[in-house]
Design a protein around this motif. Structure first.
Motif, PDB file in Angstrom:
ATOM      1  N   LYS A  74       8.195  -8.000   0.556  1.00 19.64           N
ATOM      2  CA  LYS A  74       7.780  -6.717  -0.350  1.00 19.64           C
ATOM      3  C   LYS A  74       6.684  -7.455  -0.983  1.00 19.64           C
ATOM      4  CE  LYS A  74      11.087  -7.579  -3.896  1.00 19.64           C
ATOM      5  NZ  LYS A  74      12.133  -7.007  -4.861  1.00 19.64           N
ATOM      6  N   SER A  75       5.633  -6.556  -1.173  1.00 21.61           N
ATOM      7  CA  SER A  75       4.525  -6.948  -1.899  1.00 21.61           C
ATOM      8  C   SER A  75       4.639  -7.252  -3.398  1.00 21.61           C
ATOM      9  CB  SER A  75       3.194  -5.945  -1.901  1.00 21.61           C
ATOM     10  OG  SER A  75       3.794  -4.714  -2.558  1.00 21.61           O
ATOM     11  N   LYS A  76       3.650  -7.722  -4.181  1.00 16.12           N
ATOM     12  CA  LYS A  76       3.873  -8.125  -5.397  1.00 16.12           C
ATOM     13  C   LYS A  76       4.178  -6.911  -6.415  1.00 16.12           C
ATOM     14  CE  LYS A  76       1.371 -12.233  -4.964  1.00 16.12           C
ATOM     15  NZ  LYS A  76       0.141 -13.277  -5.393  1.00 16.12           N
ATOM     16  N   ASP A  77       3.386  -6.055  -6.115  1.00 12.92           N
ATOM     17  CA  ASP A  77       3.608  -4.783  -6.716  1.00 12.92           C
ATOM     18  C   ASP A  77       4.864  -3.818  -6.543  1.00 12.92           C
ATOM     19  OD1 ASP A  77       2.426  -3.860  -4.578  1.00 12.92           O
ATOM     20  OD2 ASP A  77       0.726  -2.686  -5.461  1.00 12.92           O
ATOM     21  N   TYR A  78       5.601  -4.061  -5.341  1.00 13.97           N
ATOM     22  CA  TYR A  78       6.496  -3.317  -5.095  1.00 13.97           C
ATOM     23  C   TYR A  78       7.718  -3.116  -6.151  1.00 13.97           C
ATOM     24  CZ  TYR A  78      10.461  -1.604  -2.140  1.00 13.97           C
ATOM     25  OH  TYR A  78      11.569  -0.702  -1.808  1.00 13.97           O
ATOM     26  N   ASP A  79       8.152  -3.949  -6.758  1.00 15.77           N
ATOM     27  CA  ASP A  79       9.122  -3.669  -7.744  1.00 15.77           C
ATOM     28  C   ASP A  79       8.541  -2.946  -8.900  1.00 15.77           C
ATOM     29  OD1 ASP A  79      11.122  -5.185  -6.358  1.00 15.77           O
ATOM     30  OD2 ASP A  79      10.572  -7.185  -7.373  1.00 15.77           O
ATOM     31  N   PHE A  80       7.374  -3.062  -9.289  1.00 11.16           N
ATOM     32  CA  PHE A  80       6.610  -2.222 -10.415  1.00 11.16           C
ATOM     33  C   PHE A  80       6.492  -0.921  -9.978  1.00 11.16           C
ATOM     34  CE2 PHE A  80       3.016  -0.276 -12.188  1.00 11.16           C
ATOM     35  CZ  PHE A  80       3.439  -0.121 -13.494  1.00 11.16           C
ATOM     36  N   LEU A  81       6.284  -0.798  -8.630  1.00 13.53           N
ATOM     37  CA  LEU A  81       6.044   0.855  -8.302  1.00 13.53           C
ATOM     38  C   LEU A  81       7.448   1.401  -8.056  1.00 13.53           C
ATOM     39  CD1 LEU A  81       3.315   0.267  -5.533  1.00 13.53           C
ATOM     40  CD2 LEU A  81       3.023   1.499  -7.715  1.00 13.53           C
ATOM     41  N   SER A 117       8.422   2.309   3.254  1.00 14.54           N
ATOM     42  CA  SER A 117       7.728   2.278   4.386  1.00 14.54           C
ATOM     43  C   SER A 117       6.192   2.156   4.111  1.00 14.54           C
ATOM     44  CB  SER A 117       7.904   3.699   5.100  1.00 14.54           C
ATOM     45  OG  SER A 117       7.297   4.143   5.948  1.00 14.54           O
ATOM     46  N   GLN A 118       5.722   2.606   3.237  1.00 13.53           N
ATOM     47  CA  GLN A 118       4.355   2.455   2.810  1.00 13.53           C
ATOM     48  C   GLN A 118       4.280   0.956   2.680  1.00 13.53           C
ATOM     49  OE1 GLN A 118       3.509   4.567  -0.471  1.00 13.53           O
ATOM     50  NE2 GLN A 118       3.427   6.551   0.385  1.00 13.53           N
ATOM     51  N   ASP A 119       4.959   0.151   1.863  1.00 11.66           N
ATOM     52  CA  ASP A 119       4.715  -1.268   1.671  1.00 11.66           C
ATOM     53  C   ASP A 119       5.145  -1.978   2.762  1.00 11.66           C
ATOM     54  OD1 ASP A 119       4.354  -3.175  -0.607  1.00 11.66           O
ATOM     55  OD2 ASP A 119       6.457  -3.958   0.142  1.00 11.66           O
ATOM     56  N   TYR A 120       5.779  -1.877   3.909  1.00 16.02           N
ATOM     57  CA  TYR A 120       6.022  -2.363   5.051  1.00 16.02           C
ATOM     58  C   TYR A 120       4.655  -2.119   5.776  1.00 16.02           C
ATOM     59  CZ  TYR A 120       7.448  -3.770   9.760  1.00 16.02           C
ATOM     60  OH  TYR A 120       7.639  -4.284  11.056  1.00 16.02           O
ATOM     61  N   ASP A 121       4.071  -0.934   5.966  1.00 16.27           N
ATOM     62  CA  ASP A 121       2.861  -0.585   6.646  1.00 16.27           C
ATOM     63  C   ASP A 121       1.703  -1.542   6.051  1.00 16.27           C
ATOM     64  OD1 ASP A 121       4.271   1.128   8.221  1.00 16.27           O
ATOM     65  OD2 ASP A 121       3.375   2.886   7.254  1.00 16.27           O
ATOM     66  N   LYS A 122       2.091  -1.691   4.710  1.00 15.85           N
ATOM     67  CA  LYS A 122       0.886  -2.803   4.158  1.00 15.85           C
ATOM     68  C   LYS A 122       0.737  -4.072   4.636  1.00 15.85           C
ATOM     69  CE  LYS A 122       0.065  -0.138  -0.171  1.00 15.85           C
ATOM     70  NZ  LYS A 122       0.392  -0.266  -1.685  1.00 15.85           N
ATOM     71  N   TRP A 123       2.211  -4.507   4.462  1.00 19.18           N
ATOM     72  CA  TRP A 123       2.332  -6.044   4.914  1.00 19.18           C
ATOM     73  C   TRP A 123       2.049  -6.089   6.371  1.00 19.18           C
ATOM     74  CZ3 TRP A 123       6.092  -7.261   8.614  1.00 19.18           C
ATOM     75  CH2 TRP A 123       6.279  -8.622   8.836  1.00 19.18           C
TER      76      TRP A 123
END
Length: 197
Positions: A74-81, A117-123
């Protein structure tokens, strides 16, 4: 019997000159073929860094694609979002009087799935983008290889032409010498016949 010494000397000189001219022309053609080969070898040497870089990039690209993107991170901002989105959903549900309701739980689940899903797509997109430099470099190697192939084919054709010319010059020189000898023999024969009559 009278012999034309001048014709014999002239014929000998002509034969020798024809032979020497053919040798010189043949040497010039061989020299030109060697220059063509040397130039191709120099060009190949000069272009080798691009070819080798492309080959290394292609090998790395193949390895990266074979390995795949790896485990999702997961991206660094995932938890914050996720935290901000969950709080917004809960505040909205509380304002409507539906906190801890089934509708709120459904909305939170949909939000979490959408964000994941958005975070996975970005990754995954970042992984694909990480391949781009290797694709570009392997393309440079491919272009360089194509250029070297074209130059090599042209150089080989030119060298073949020069070597063929060298053979033709040598053959022409031999024919010239043969013709000169034949003419001298004919002249001697004619002189001999004239002496008998």
């Amino acid at each position: 019997m009278s012999f034309d010494i001048g014709s014999m000397i002239g014929g000998y000189s002509q034969g020798k000159a024809t032979k020497e001219a053919a040798k010189m022309a043949a040497k010039a053609s061989i020299y030109a073929a060697n220059i063509q080969r040397d130039q191709y070898n120099q060009t190949r040497k000069d272009m080798m860094p691009w070819l080798e870089t492309g080959q290394r990039a292609l090998k790395t690209l193949e390895q990266k694609i074979a390995a795949g993107p790896g485990e999702y991170e997961k991206s660094k901002d995932y938890d914050f979002l996720m935290q901000q989105g969950t709080q917004a959903q809960e505040r909205g549900a509380a304002a409507r009087g539906g906190l801890q309701s089934g509708a709120e739980q459904k909305a939170l689940t949909e939000y979490g799935q959408g964000l994941a899903s958005q975070d996975y797509d970005k990754w995954l997109n970042r992984w694909y983008q990480s391949l781009t430099p290797y694709q570009s470099l392997s393309g440079v190697g491919q272009t360089t290889g194509n250029q070297l192939g074209t130059l090599g084919a042209y150089g080989a054709a030119q060298q073949g032409n020069f070597i063929n010319q060298a053979g033709q010059y040598q053959a022409a020189g031999m024919m010239g010498v043969g013709n000169t000898i034949a003419n001298m023999g004919s002249s001697l024969g004619q002189s001999g016949q004239n002496a008998l009559t």
